[in-house]
Every structure is written in structure tokens, then in C-alpha cells.
Scaffold this motif. Sequence first.
Motif, mmCIF file in Angstrom:
data_model
loop_
_atom_site.group_PDB
_atom_site.id
_atom_site.type_symbol
_atom_site.label_atom_id
_atom_site.label_comp_id
_atom_site.label_asym_id
_atom_site.label_seq_id
_atom_site.Cartn_x
_atom_site.Cartn_y
_atom_site.Cartn_z
ATOM 1 N N ARG A 112 1.862 -15.033 8.361
ATOM 2 C CA ARG A 112 1.037 -14.037 9.055
ATOM 3 C C ARG A 112 1.674 -13.568 10.368
ATOM 4 O O ARG A 112 1.140 -12.701 11.026
ATOM 5 C CB ARG A 112 -0.346 -14.596 9.282
ATOM 6 C CG ARG A 112 -1.139 -14.715 7.981
ATOM 7 C CD ARG A 112 -2.474 -15.398 8.192
ATOM 8 N NE ARG A 112 -3.280 -15.367 6.997
ATOM 9 C CZ ARG A 112 -3.147 -16.197 5.975
ATOM 10 N NH1 ARG A 112 -2.218 -17.115 5.995
ATOM 11 N NH2 ARG A 112 -3.936 -16.108 4.923
ATOM 12 N N ASP A 135 -5.923 -13.501 1.337
ATOM 13 C CA ASP A 135 -6.673 -14.664 1.823
ATOM 14 C C ASP A 135 -7.611 -15.213 0.752
ATOM 15 O O ASP A 135 -7.690 -16.429 0.551
ATOM 16 C CB ASP A 135 -7.467 -14.303 3.081
ATOM 17 C CG ASP A 135 -6.582 -14.091 4.294
ATOM 18 O OD1 ASP A 135 -5.431 -14.578 4.299
ATOM 19 O OD2 ASP A 135 -7.036 -13.425 5.243
ATOM 20 N N PRO A 158 -2.687 -3.127 5.269
ATOM 21 C CA PRO A 158 -4.107 -2.781 5.228
ATOM 22 C C PRO A 158 -4.989 -4.027 5.227
ATOM 23 O O PRO A 158 -4.654 -5.040 4.591
ATOM 24 C CB PRO A 158 -4.248 -2.024 3.905
ATOM 25 C CG PRO A 158 -2.883 -1.550 3.574
ATOM 26 C CD PRO A 158 -1.941 -2.570 4.143
ATOM 27 N N GLU A 159 -6.104 -3.955 5.917
ATOM 28 C CA GLU A 159 -7.015 -5.087 6.018
ATOM 29 C C GLU A 159 -7.503 -5.529 4.634
ATOM 30 O O GLU A 159 -7.614 -6.723 4.358
ATOM 31 C CB GLU A 159 -8.210 -4.732 6.914
ATOM 32 C CG GLU A 159 -9.141 -5.894 7.150
ATOM 33 C CD GLU A 159 -10.281 -5.553 8.093
ATOM 34 O OE1 GLU A 159 -11.313 -6.228 7.990
ATOM 35 O OE2 GLU A 159 -10.138 -4.629 8.909
ATOM 36 N N ARG A 177 -4.815 -7.672 3.040
ATOM 37 C CA ARG A 177 -4.775 -9.005 3.649
ATOM 38 C C ARG A 177 -5.960 -9.850 3.192
ATOM 39 O O ARG A 177 -5.831 -11.049 2.969
ATOM 40 C CB ARG A 177 -4.714 -8.905 5.170
ATOM 41 C CG ARG A 177 -3.369 -8.392 5.681
ATOM 42 C CD ARG A 177 -3.303 -8.312 7.172
ATOM 43 N NE ARG A 177 -4.215 -7.250 7.611
ATOM 44 C CZ ARG A 177 -4.595 -7.026 8.846
ATOM 45 N NH1 ARG A 177 -4.158 -7.801 9.820
ATOM 46 N NH2 ARG A 177 -5.396 -6.041 9.143
ATOM 47 N N ASP A 178 -7.113 -9.203 3.018
ATOM 48 C CA ASP A 178 -8.301 -9.905 2.531
ATOM 49 C C ASP A 178 -8.081 -10.418 1.105
ATOM 50 O O ASP A 178 -8.451 -11.554 0.783
ATOM 51 C CB ASP A 178 -9.521 -8.985 2.583
ATOM 52 C CG ASP A 178 -10.777 -9.670 2.075
ATOM 53 O OD1 ASP A 178 -11.159 -10.708 2.665
ATOM 54 O OD2 ASP A 178 -11.361 -9.179 1.081
ATOM 55 N N TRP A 213 3.132 -7.637 9.369
ATOM 56 C CA TRP A 213 1.889 -8.209 8.828
ATOM 57 C C TRP A 213 0.659 -7.461 9.335
ATOM 58 O O TRP A 213 -0.236 -7.118 8.556
ATOM 59 C CB TRP A 213 1.790 -9.704 9.162
ATOM 60 C CG TRP A 213 0.494 -10.301 8.659
ATOM 61 C CD1 TRP A 213 -0.642 -10.517 9.377
ATOM 62 C CD2 TRP A 213 0.212 -10.723 7.322
ATOM 63 N NE1 TRP A 213 -1.608 -11.046 8.576
ATOM 64 C CE2 TRP A 213 -1.118 -11.186 7.315
ATOM 65 C CE3 TRP A 213 0.946 -10.749 6.141
ATOM 66 C CZ2 TRP A 213 -1.724 -11.690 6.154
ATOM 67 C CZ3 TRP A 213 0.339 -11.248 4.987
ATOM 68 C CH2 TRP A 213 -0.976 -11.702 5.008
ATOM 69 N N ASN A 214 0.610 -7.209 10.632
ATOM 70 C CA ASN A 214 -0.573 -6.542 11.200
ATOM 71 C C ASN A 214 -0.676 -5.076 10.786
ATOM 72 O O ASN A 214 -1.733 -4.468 10.948
ATOM 73 C CB ASN A 214 -0.590 -6.678 12.719
ATOM 74 C CG ASN A 214 -0.836 -8.121 13.135
ATOM 75 O OD1 ASN A 214 -1.523 -8.875 12.465
ATOM 76 N ND2 ASN A 214 -0.226 -8.511 14.240
#
Length: 172
Positions: free
Chosen positions: A108, A125, A117-118, A121-122, A113-114
Motif C-alpha cells: 500500500r 481489501d 480508484p477507491e 482498492r476496496d 497506490w493512492n
Amino acid sequence: MSERGLNTVSFAGHAASSAQFKALYSEGMGLVEETASYLDGPGRAASKVMPRMASVLYAAESMRLTTRLMQMASWLLLQRAVNNGEMSRDQVLSEKNKVRLDSFNVDRTAPGWNDLPEGFRDLIDRSLRLQNRVAILDREIYRPQDLSAFVPDNQNGVKAQLSLLQTAFGAN
């Protein structure tokens, strides 16, 4: 192990054929479908406008994500087959050797990484959490059950379990 064996209860074995397994199976297969839909739609569009580092990372993480999900789906399908009597436990043991449930590292802190897209990343996870649950269940169901080294032949089941707990936790 002694000839009489141990009378232990396999909670994992029961869980693998229960409503909890059905929920895990549905969650796993749902995540496979959701990920495929994301990667073919919003993910594909987002990858075209990402900064270069994020785009490279997205490509690598997409492959890791799909590999992780395919391995879990394979395990879930094998477990469902044994639960439904379509395969024997020995057949599943032979096939599951091809399935990798070990962890795939996710960095991460990697450059880009940032910028991913959210939603992507979701998905990563959620797949890691699911992978961990499947791996734990796999170890509980398929670990070797030979406990004879810990239980003398003259002990009853309760004393044997207490002995195992004392060994595990160092209690006197």
C-alpha cells in the motif's frame, strides 16, 4: 494414534457443510462476479486516465486480484463438490494441491497506490479478507489429525483435550 482414536469434534468440518459455508461460497462467487464487472467496466475506463505509475500498478494488482479470486473460487467449488457428494475427500485432496491460498503481498506504500480508484482498492481489501477466511477454513478442515504424540493411550477424551490445551498454552 491409538487404535481407539480420539473422539474430537471437528467444528471446521461442520462449518464447511453448513449455512456458514453457503454464505462464504455466495460471498466468494459474488466477489468474483463483482470484480469481473468492475474490471470490464469502470476499472477499464479509470485505467485509461490514471497517471503512469498508477496505471502500471493497476495492471499488476488486477492480475494478482483475479488470480487470488480464481484460486479461492477453485477451493470453494472443490469444497462444494465434496459437500454435495460429487467428489470424495481423497479426490479433493488431490485437486486442492493445485490451489494456492497463501498470501499475495499488497504494498500500500507503492508509488501510485493512492492514485488507484477507491473501488478497486476496496475489491483488493475484500479479496484479501476473504482469502484469509478461506485459508483458515482450509487449514482447519485438511490439517493432519494425528494427535497421538500428545495423548497417551490410557487417557480418556476429556483428559486428552485438557492435555492438548495444557501443551498449547503451557498451563499446569
